[in-house]
Design a protein around this motif. Structure first.
Motif, PDB file in Angstrom:
ATOM      1  N   ALA A   1      46.908  -4.115 -21.298  1.00 46.72           N
ATOM      2  CA  ALA A   1      45.955  -5.235 -21.320  1.00 46.72           C
ATOM      3  C   ALA A   1      44.590  -4.837 -20.777  1.00 46.72           C
ATOM      4  O   ALA A   1      43.549  -5.218 -21.339  1.00 46.72           O
ATOM      5  N   LEU A   2      44.550  -4.064 -19.693  1.00 47.73           N
ATOM      6  CA  LEU A   2      43.263  -3.730 -19.078  1.00 47.73           C
ATOM      7  C   LEU A   2      42.388  -2.911 -20.021  1.00 47.73           C
ATOM      8  O   LEU A   2      41.178  -3.156 -20.141  1.00 47.73           O
ATOM      9  N   SER A   3      42.985  -1.951 -20.730  1.00 49.36           N
ATOM     10  CA  SER A   3      42.188  -1.143 -21.667  1.00 49.36           C
ATOM     11  C   SER A   3      41.701  -1.993 -22.834  1.00 49.36           C
ATOM     12  O   SER A   3      40.584  -1.797 -23.334  1.00 49.36           O
ATOM     13  N   LYS A   4      42.496  -2.950 -23.268  1.00 48.92           N
ATOM     14  CA  LYS A   4      42.078  -3.833 -24.366  1.00 48.92           C
ATOM     15  C   LYS A   4      40.933  -4.746 -23.928  1.00 48.92           C
ATOM     16  O   LYS A   4      40.051  -5.073 -24.727  1.00 48.92           O
ATOM     17  N   ILE A   5      40.962  -5.171 -22.674  1.00 52.83           N
ATOM     18  CA  ILE A   5      39.851  -5.968 -22.149  1.00 52.83           C
ATOM     19  C   ILE A   5      38.565  -5.141 -22.175  1.00 52.83           C
ATOM     20  O   ILE A   5      37.496  -5.631 -22.540  1.00 52.83           O
ATOM     21  N   GLY A   6      38.675  -3.861 -21.821  1.00 50.63           N
ATOM     22  CA  GLY A   6      37.517  -2.971 -21.886  1.00 50.63           C
ATOM     23  C   GLY A   6      36.997  -2.810 -23.297  1.00 50.63           C
ATOM     24  O   GLY A   6      35.783  -2.746 -23.529  1.00 50.63           O
ATOM     25  N   GLU A   7      37.898  -2.766 -24.275  1.00 46.69           N
ATOM     26  CA  GLU A   7      37.489  -2.653 -25.680  1.00 46.69           C
ATOM     27  C   GLU A   7      36.738  -3.889 -26.152  1.00 46.69           C
ATOM     28  O   GLU A   7      35.986  -3.835 -27.128  1.00 46.69           O
ATOM     29  N   ALA A   8      36.942  -5.018 -25.456  1.00 46.48           N
ATOM     30  CA  ALA A   8      36.227  -6.254 -25.794  1.00 46.48           C
ATOM     31  C   ALA A   8      34.875  -6.332 -25.079  1.00 46.48           C
ATOM     32  O   ALA A   8      34.265  -7.392 -25.013  1.00 46.48           O
ATOM     33  N   ASP A   9      34.420  -5.186 -24.537  1.00 41.41           N
ATOM     34  CA  ASP A   9      33.099  -5.072 -23.893  1.00 41.41           C
ATOM     35  C   ASP A   9      33.015  -5.859 -22.587  1.00 41.41           C
ATOM     36  O   ASP A   9      31.961  -6.337 -22.215  1.00 41.41           O
ATOM     37  N   LEU A  10      34.151  -5.980 -21.886  1.00 41.74           N
ATOM     38  CA  LEU A  10      34.144  -6.578 -20.554  1.00 41.74           C
ATOM     39  C   LEU A  10      34.365  -5.472 -19.534  1.00 41.74           C
ATOM     40  O   LEU A  10      35.332  -4.715 -19.619  1.00 41.74           O
TER      41      LEU A  10
END
Length: 432
Positions: free
Chosen positions: A130-139
């Motif tokens: 989840a954390l890496s996917k949040i980063g992919e969403a530019d957060l």
């Protein structure tokens, strides 16, 4: 003819407030479900609650003229289902979920008011990536996480590091089922777009950190017309996320309040929300002169009822009852006895503790007598654990609320200090 109004979760405090409203001489108020079932717990069996409510309504020998409530989840999401079945007025379930389903709500905001909407994404807290996917969403750090159906400030966390995220997801995984399971039941009753249906009740939101001076715009929609009627400041304790007090009227510049009210009209009109009260929480970043929208709540704020009564002359329960009965709300303006009013939260900043002493009823009365018109509600009992309190934020516990008014803010704060000197709470087994 007498009008019968059923109030979900009606308690003694709100029963007294309702009696003081305008135009209720011909209204009889009936409790529907108990506070213990819908607000004094964190366990909600919505199918069972709906059945009990329907059994009560079906057995009633008289007209059912309105079904209303003033409580967040699960009451807010149950009301459209009950009102639709019994032909009383309320917002549609889909328009309500466009406000309460936080991902859907942000999607709608991004469509109509993108300049006031922070970056956001939904994530599954049970997904190890989840954390890496949040980063992919530019957060990027810092960001804020909360359930897609938040209730109060429960399970909301500021994330400044991977360790913070690990701590938050551990808490979310352990506790989010209490929200997600009943919320999923409601979602199944709604006509949802595929993109929204895929974001189930256990999902969470990651959002850009926004800040500034926080406030809440209270409003309603009557036959399609969006009417904001008051702005209340939300003042936090220094250096923490917990609220210290709510202040009415707002001290924000009038031009800022006017802009917030215009954003409110535009957003609620776009959503199609109708014939119900609501409030929207905002931030004003005064350095950048930027207005951010935090979230929409599909009910009046209980905490603000006495503030409106002290300053304007009538509690905004007036909105709830009038709209439920199909009447245009009869709110007053500046007809109260005070220029300014607040609800203060007496908090303790422990991870947990046992309540070893609480003020007696007589002590509460003596404390309230320090300032005319003060009302105090204590939320704890001797020997209980603070962690047993429902609807708390992640950083503190509110053990009491104090409502009071004054002629100016400095006098208000001084009055609060005099009242608090008379209240004695004690705690043991403290977990720092």
């Amino acid at each position: 003819m007498t009008k019968n109004v059923f109030v979900v979760g009606l308690n003694e405090l709100n029963k007294d407030r309702l009696k003081r409203l305008r135009g209720v001489k011909d209204v009889t108020f009936h409790g529907l479900l108990t506070p213990a079932q819908v607000s004094e717990t964190q366990e909600f069996d919505i199918p069972a609650l709906l059945k009990e409510a329907e059994d009560t309504l079906d057995a009633f020998d008289g007209s059912i003229d309105a079904i209303v409530g003033y409580i967040d989840f699960p009451v807010s999401t149950m009301l459209p289902l009950l009102c639709k079945k019994y032909g009383t007025r309320n917002a549609s379930l889909e328009s309500l979920l466009k406000c309460e389903h936080k991902f859907w709500s942000r999607k709608v905001m991004a469509e109509v008011i993108p300049e006031h909407t922070p970056k956001f994404t939904a994530f599954d807290p049970f997904d190890d990536k989840a954390l890496s996917k949040i980063g992919e969403a530019d957060l990027r750090f810092p960001f804020f996480v909360k359930p897609i159906k938040s209730s109060g400030s429960r399970l909301g966390f500021r994330i400044d590091s991977p360790e913070d995220f690990d701590y938050a997801t551990e808490k979310l995984r352990a506790e989010i089922g209490q929200i997600s399971e009943p919320f999923n039941y409601v979602l199944e009753k709604a006509d949802l777009p595929d993109e929204i249906r895929a974001v189930e009740g256990h999902y969470c939101m990651a959002e850009q950190v926004i800040g500034g001076r926080q406030c809440t715009v209270e409003g309603y929609v009557y036959d399609g017309e969006v009417v904001p009627y008051g702005t209340v400041d939300s003042i936090r304790y220094p250096q923490v996320l917990s609220f210290f007090y709510y202040l009415y009227p707002s001290t924000l510049p009038r031009r800022v309040q006017d802009q917030m009210w215009e954003i409110t009209r535009k957003l609620m009109k776009h959503i199609g929300y109708d014939n119900a009260g609501f409030n929207i929480e905002y931030y004003w970043d005064e350095v950048q002169n930027k207005i951010w929208i935090l979230e929409i709540n599909t009910r009046i704020a209980q905490s603000h009822c006495d503030l409106f009564e002290m300053v304007d002359g009538v509690s905004h329960q007036q909105v709830t009852i009038d709209l439920g009965l199909g009447r245009e709300p009869g709110m007053l303006f500046r007809k109260g006895r005070k220029n300014i009013a607040a609800e203060f939260f007496y908090r303790v900043f422990f991870n947990d503790a046992t309540v070893s002493r609480v003020p007696s009823r007589a002590e509460l009365e003596v404390a309230a007598e320090q300032v005319e018109g003060t009302r105090i509600t204590s939320y704890v009992a001797r020997n209980m654990l603070l962690s047993e309190l429902p609807e708390q934020d992640a950083y503190s516990y509110a053990v009491a609320s104090v409502w009071m008014g004054a002629n100016n803010q400095s006098k208000l704060l001084w009055n609060y200090e005099q009242v608090m000197k008379k209240l004695n709470y004690e705690f043991s087994d403290i977990v720092e």
